[in-house]
Scaffold this active site. Sequence first.
Site, PDB file in Angstrom:
ATOM      1  N   GLY A 167      36.188 -19.524-143.053  1.00 51.22           N
ATOM      2  CA  GLY A 167      36.104 -19.037-144.427  1.00 51.22           C
ATOM      3  C   GLY A 167      34.640 -18.905-144.804  1.00 51.22           C
ATOM      4  O   GLY A 167      33.801 -18.671-143.940  1.00 51.22           O
ATOM      5  N   SER A 208      34.346 -21.978-136.831  1.00 46.97           N
ATOM      6  CA  SER A 208      33.549 -21.071-137.662  1.00 46.97           C
ATOM      7  C   SER A 208      32.836 -21.843-138.786  1.00 46.97           C
ATOM      8  O   SER A 208      31.955 -22.651-138.493  1.00 46.97           O
ATOM      9  CB  SER A 208      34.456 -19.960-138.178  1.00 46.97           C
ATOM     10  OG  SER A 208      33.716 -18.896-138.681  1.00 46.97           O
ATOM     11  N   ALA A 209      33.192 -21.653-140.042  1.00 44.56           N
ATOM     12  CA  ALA A 209      32.542 -22.377-141.141  1.00 44.56           C
ATOM     13  C   ALA A 209      32.634 -23.890-140.934  1.00 44.56           C
ATOM     14  O   ALA A 209      31.691 -24.634-141.231  1.00 44.56           O
ATOM     15  CB  ALA A 209      33.169 -21.985-142.475  1.00 44.56           C
ATOM     16  N   HIS A 235      30.165 -17.162-134.086  1.00 44.10           N
ATOM     17  CA  HIS A 235      30.361 -15.701-133.990  1.00 44.10           C
ATOM     18  C   HIS A 235      29.068 -15.036-133.494  1.00 44.10           C
ATOM     19  O   HIS A 235      28.726 -13.947-133.958  1.00 44.10           O
ATOM     20  CB  HIS A 235      30.723 -15.082-135.348  1.00 44.10           C
ATOM     21  CG  HIS A 235      31.992 -15.583-135.964  1.00 44.10           C
ATOM     22  ND1 HIS A 235      33.220 -15.037-135.694  1.00 44.10           N
ATOM     23  CD2 HIS A 235      32.221 -16.583-136.862  1.00 44.10           C
ATOM     24  CE1 HIS A 235      34.151 -15.666-136.409  1.00 44.10           C
ATOM     25  NE2 HIS A 235      33.572 -16.606-137.114  1.00 44.10           N
ATOM     26  N   GLU A 289      31.928 -15.595-129.825  1.00 45.68           N
ATOM     27  CA  GLU A 289      33.372 -15.698-130.003  1.00 45.68           C
ATOM     28  C   GLU A 289      34.012 -15.952-128.640  1.00 45.68           C
ATOM     29  O   GLU A 289      33.680 -15.287-127.661  1.00 45.68           O
ATOM     30  CB  GLU A 289      33.921 -14.423-130.642  1.00 45.68           C
ATOM     31  CG  GLU A 289      33.415 -14.246-132.062  1.00 45.68           C
ATOM     32  CD  GLU A 289      34.065 -13.100-132.831  1.00 45.68           C
ATOM     33  OE1 GLU A 289      34.841 -12.338-132.224  1.00 45.68           O
ATOM     34  OE2 GLU A 289      33.785 -12.986-134.038  1.00 45.68           O
TER      35      GLU A 289
END
Lengths: 244, 244
Positions: free
Chosen positions: B89, B122-123, B159, B195
């Site tokens: 997010g 990710s976040a 990413h 990724e």
Amino acid sequence: MKRRLLLVSNSTLYGGGYLDHCQTQIQDFFGKGVKRVLFVPYALHDRDAYTKTARSKFKTLGYEVDGVHEAADPVEAVRKAEAIFIGRGNTFRLLKNLYDNKLVTEIRKRVFDDGVPYMGSSAGTNVSTVSINTTNDMPIVYPPTFAAIGLVPFNINPHYLDTDPNSRHMGETREQRITQYHEEPNTPIVLGLREGSMLLVEGKKVTLLGTTKARLFTPGKPAVEYDPGNDLSFLLDTERASVL
Amino acid sequence: MKRRLLLVSNSTLYGGGYLDHCQTQIQDFFGKGVKRVLFVPYALHDRDAYTKTARSKFKTLGYEVDGVHEAADPVEAVRKAEAIFIGRGNTFRLLKNLYDNKLVTEIRKRVFDDGVPYMGSSAGTNVSTVSINTTNDMPIVYPPTFAAIGLVPFNINPHYLDTDPNSRHMGETREQRITQYHEEPNTPIVLGLREGSMLLVEGKKVTLLGTTKARLFTPGKPAVEYDPGNDLSFLLDTERASVL
């Protein structure tokens, strides 16, 4: 209302040189009255090299450039400036340096009170808006706030990028990011300025210039496209009467 | 040193479903001892929908999920957690919510003192590191600091994206952005996790897992590539003895 702004999406357009794609607009904007432009190179690390680049380009357009970092007193330099240009680089670094040097209020004053023309490109466009909440840059330093100079009552996303349907990268698209911003309370509208486009603000009149369309994001509404040449003066509708 | 971390670059890999590409590693990581995973959905606006997605996926892997936002007292929920997962997010929103709910110190304690396994994607990977200075996200809200949970003494760029030589877009490349970060004083090393890749940290041992290489950025040195399977324990070398 004396405000005059030229807010450019990008400093270099693919295939061209530094500021080539907007040089006609720069000359129209500063005109023949301006002789010297105060350049703010705070967004890049090597301020001298950066100022040299800007100086060379502006020379060919008929303007001398002074680097604000060359002045003994940057606030005084802004007070005396005929015209201001803030260029590309990292928006977080730029905004932090503007606050560290107490230039945010001073630039706002000069633009609103004295009609000093302000040109921004990329990061320099971001800091001219309500806040840097819609920059694309990496947050490499922590500024004292994301609130910016506030020369217009909306935000801009420079280098606006359309969703690439062929991409295999799974990071958020630009549109998704701006939509996430608008999930937060009390956020202003956001104009996505594609590379090649720029905004001319003269008092209460706003015109889209350049060669590419712009995409407007309003919380809770579908995005809308605008063409070069369109009058976007409605973007100023939310402006408080006190600043006029 | 009980620390156990699984730090994933991305939640979804092109062509697959949510967390599909790392489900084997998730099961290896949490093992059969863990029954319930405390999920922190703070990075997305709709926490209930987001928790539902995570709950469905983890169910297929043999784990129950509790949303931390469902608890009357989030700090107490962290104190009782068997395992923690923080997902994708907006990183700024996530970090702000972690501070607003006083979870940063509590999560750090549980990981270092009690060996509670922490998974990030990710976040959720960004906030596990020194700071969120190397996130790719848009700064849609202003957190009280960019300093993060600090479960490792380096930063990660999730990413991670290689420079596309065919791109006509003139925004900075990812490598340029990280280089700009390293122009600032006292910045930690940054691991670019493409990724498909993830990092397993067990005490003082760090291993690169997944299907893609990782790119390491050290201030003043050329970037270095590492392969899946490589031992990257040296990334912990700068760790202060006090946290061990």
